[in-house]
Design an enzyme around this catalytic site. Structure first.
Site, short mmCIF file in Angstrom:
data_model
loop_
_atom_site.label_atom_id
_atom_site.label_comp_id
_atom_site.label_asym_id
_atom_site.label_seq_id
_atom_site.Cartn_x
_atom_site.Cartn_y
_atom_site.Cartn_z
N HIS A 120 -11.66 6.53 -4.94
CA HIS A 120 -10.84 5.77 -5.89
C HIS A 120 -11.79 4.95 -6.77
O HIS A 120 -12.87 4.53 -6.31
CB HIS A 120 -9.93 4.85 -5.09
CG HIS A 120 -8.91 4.08 -5.88
ND1 HIS A 120 -9.23 2.97 -6.60
CD2 HIS A 120 -7.58 4.27 -6.03
CE1 HIS A 120 -8.13 2.50 -7.18
NE2 HIS A 120 -7.11 3.27 -6.85
N ASP A 197 -13.47 2.32 2.79
CA ASP A 197 -12.29 1.99 2.01
C ASP A 197 -11.06 2.37 2.84
O ASP A 197 -10.70 3.53 2.95
CB ASP A 197 -12.32 2.80 0.69
CG ASP A 197 -11.07 2.55 -0.15
OD1 ASP A 197 -10.15 1.86 0.33
OD2 ASP A 197 -11.03 3.04 -1.29
N GLN A 200 -5.82 3.22 2.10
CA GLN A 200 -4.73 4.12 2.48
C GLN A 200 -4.65 4.30 4.00
O GLN A 200 -3.55 4.43 4.55
CB GLN A 200 -4.91 5.50 1.82
CG GLN A 200 -4.87 5.49 0.30
CD GLN A 200 -3.49 5.16 -0.26
OE1 GLN A 200 -2.47 5.32 0.41
NE2 GLN A 200 -3.46 4.68 -1.50
N LYS A 223 -0.17 -2.41 0.19
CA LYS A 223 0.13 -1.05 0.64
C LYS A 223 0.57 -1.06 2.11
O LYS A 223 1.15 -0.10 2.60
CB LYS A 223 -1.10 -0.16 0.47
CG LYS A 223 -1.51 0.01 -0.99
CD LYS A 223 -2.59 1.05 -1.13
CE LYS A 223 -3.40 0.88 -2.40
NZ LYS A 223 -2.75 1.44 -3.59
N CYS A 359 -6.32 7.06 -10.45
CA CYS A 359 -7.53 6.22 -10.38
C CYS A 359 -8.68 6.96 -9.70
O CYS A 359 -9.45 6.38 -8.93
CB CYS A 359 -7.25 4.90 -9.66
SG CYS A 359 -6.06 3.88 -10.51
N1 PLP Z 1 -8.83 2.49 -2.55
C1 PLP Z 1 -7.83 3.38 -2.46
C2 PLP Z 1 -8.03 4.63 -1.65
C3 PLP Z 1 -6.63 3.13 -3.10
O1 PLP Z 1 -5.63 4.03 -3.01
C4 PLP Z 1 -6.48 1.94 -3.87
C5 PLP Z 1 -5.24 1.68 -4.61
O2 PLP Z 1 -4.54 2.57 -5.03
C6 PLP Z 1 -7.56 1.04 -3.92
C7 PLP Z 1 -8.72 1.35 -3.24
C8 PLP Z 1 -7.49 -0.21 -4.71
O3 PLP Z 1 -6.50 -1.08 -4.24
P1 PLP Z 1 -6.02 -2.33 -5.14
O4 PLP Z 1 -5.59 -1.77 -6.45
O5 PLP Z 1 -4.89 -2.90 -4.33
O6 PLP Z 1 -7.17 -3.27 -5.26
#
Ligand code: PLP
Length: 401
Positions: A120, A197, A200, A223, A359
């Site tokens: 992401h 990360d 998810q 989430k 993203c």
């Molecule tokens: N990492 C992953 C795999 C994500 O799906 C997301 C959000 O969609 C993020 C990081 C970033 O999260 P946030 O936008 O809440 O900072």
């Protein structure tokens, strides 16, 4: 097969959305909230908001207690032992930025940061920009045909110059658990730091980060059925001790005069200014709610729904799944149809799914795609939601094919 969700009524927004004609299938972007969280927010605001860690008065003491209780609950959700290893941020993205600035001093020119091809933007851009600032090399691990980070290729690419590995636990596009155990072992063998990360992955039950052995783990509350505006950075004690302070302001300072200052260690040293107090307290309520459920029943329900989603998609002519999704979500394209056209027709029929690059522009580009549709599931979804989705999909395909 009928798959009712026993927890659907615990999420008032699901019924409200249905009254608005909406079927919510975008939980990987953000989840709906349980009543327990809404009650906790109302209770906090209705009974006396107060700042944390500063005030000697009763409302301040109560807010601080509730805030710190959440830190403890998060440490239990992640199984990390001490809650002093949990730093609250304003989201996963701000936690990654904290890391990329807080660790900047440990890198020498030509050091390597290893990420994967499916990251992401939140776990790509902070490292990419750090590499550009400091003349570092960004190494991108390729994927296998099924959408997993290629462990064999990683064994060649993670080497003595690798200073840090940052990879996703569960892809927000491909929906598959990544081979973290092997990847982290390869990084550790080279003395590199490891960042996971968990944005998810954390949603699908409590984690065991002591067993995983990563240095840092990042996620967003929103989430995990919690409020937005709150993120979590877990760091092992020794890993947190290597971070330089990044943002400066109230409550993170130990001593200061006009010209210099000393700072608190983690966690408070990395929570400059007033933190998202209500959000953190609300996250605690969401975790209490999740802890009150039978995790096996939740996992079974999610697995059943996912299987129905996957099978239903594969049964439709021309549908191509991205990767080999195993839980929570499925991204797809349809031969000869632009994802934006399909998304438009689904939206018109009240189906709330995500369309676009999710993203992860480099990943979509590497798959030769401008975008894809993603259907993602929460514990409150049921087979009726899927039926509405498939009916809408069939109508749309009939028009477009
Ligand atoms: N990492 C992953 C795999 C994500 O799906 C997301 C959000 O969609 C993020 C990081 C970033 O999260 P946030 O936008 O809440 O900072």
């Amino acid at each position: 097969m009928l798959l009712p969700s026993p927890w659907r009524a615990d999420f008032p927004a699901i019924a409200a959305l249905q009254r608005q004609g909406q079927t919510y299938l975008d939980s990987a972007a953000t989840a709906q909230k349980p009543q327990a969280l809404i009650d906790a927010l109302t209770h906090y605001y209705a009974n006396g908001a107060a700042n944390v860690h500063r005030a000697q008065h009763l409302p301040g003491a109560l807010a601080t207690q509730a805030f710190e209780d959440t830190r403890h609950k998060v440490s239990q959700w992640l199984n990390v032992g001490s809650s002093g290893q949990i730093v609250f941020t304003h989201g996963a993205t701000s936690a990654f930025n904290l890391l990329a600035y807080g660790l900047e001093h440990v890198f020498e020119p030509d050091d390597e940061i290893v990420i994967s091809a499916l990251e992401h933007h939140a776990n790509l851009l902070p490292w990419q920009q750090l590499a550009l600032r400091r003349g570092l090399k960004l190494v991108v691990l390729p994927l296998t045909e099924t959408g997993l980070i290629d462990v064999e290729a990683a064994a060649c690419l993670i080497g003595p110059r690798t200073r840090l590995l940052a990879v996703s636990q569960l892809s927000n596009v491909l929906g598959a658990w990544q081979p973290l155990t092997e990847l982290l072992a390869q990084a550790r063998a080279q003395g590199a730091m490891t960042v996971v990360d968990g944005a998810q992955g954390v949603v699908h039950g409590g984690q065991d980060l002591q067993a995983l052995g990563c240095d840092f783990y990042v996620f967003s509350s929103h989430k995990l059925y919690g409020p937005d505006g709150v993120g979590v950075l877990y760091g092992r004690h020794q890993a947190l001790a290597t971070l330089r302070h990044w943002q400066f302001g109230g409550e993170m300072v130990l001593q200061t005069n006009y010209y210099e200052a000393t700072f608190r260690p983690a966690p408070l040293g990395f929570e400059a200014g007033t933190p998202p107090i209500a959000g953190v307290i609300g996250l605690g309520a969401s975790l209490d709610y999740l802890n009150s459920l039978d995790p096996l029943a939740v996992a079974k329900h999610e697995a059943g729904l996912h299987q129905a989603l996957r099978e239903g998609l594969l049964a439709r002519e021309g549908v191509q799944l991205l990767g080999s999704p195993e839980l929570a979500l499925a991204s797809f394209v349809v031969d000869g149809i632009h994802n934006a056209d399909l998304a438009h027709l689904l939206t018109e029929q009240g189906i709330a799914v995500r369309a676009g690059h999710h993203c992860a522009i480099p990943l979509l580009k590497s798959l030769g795609l401008a975008g894809a549709i993603r259907v993602s599931l929460g514990m409150y979804n049921d087979s009726d939601d899927l039926e509405r989705f498939f009916n809408a999909l069939d109508q749309a395909l009939e028009l477009l094919q």
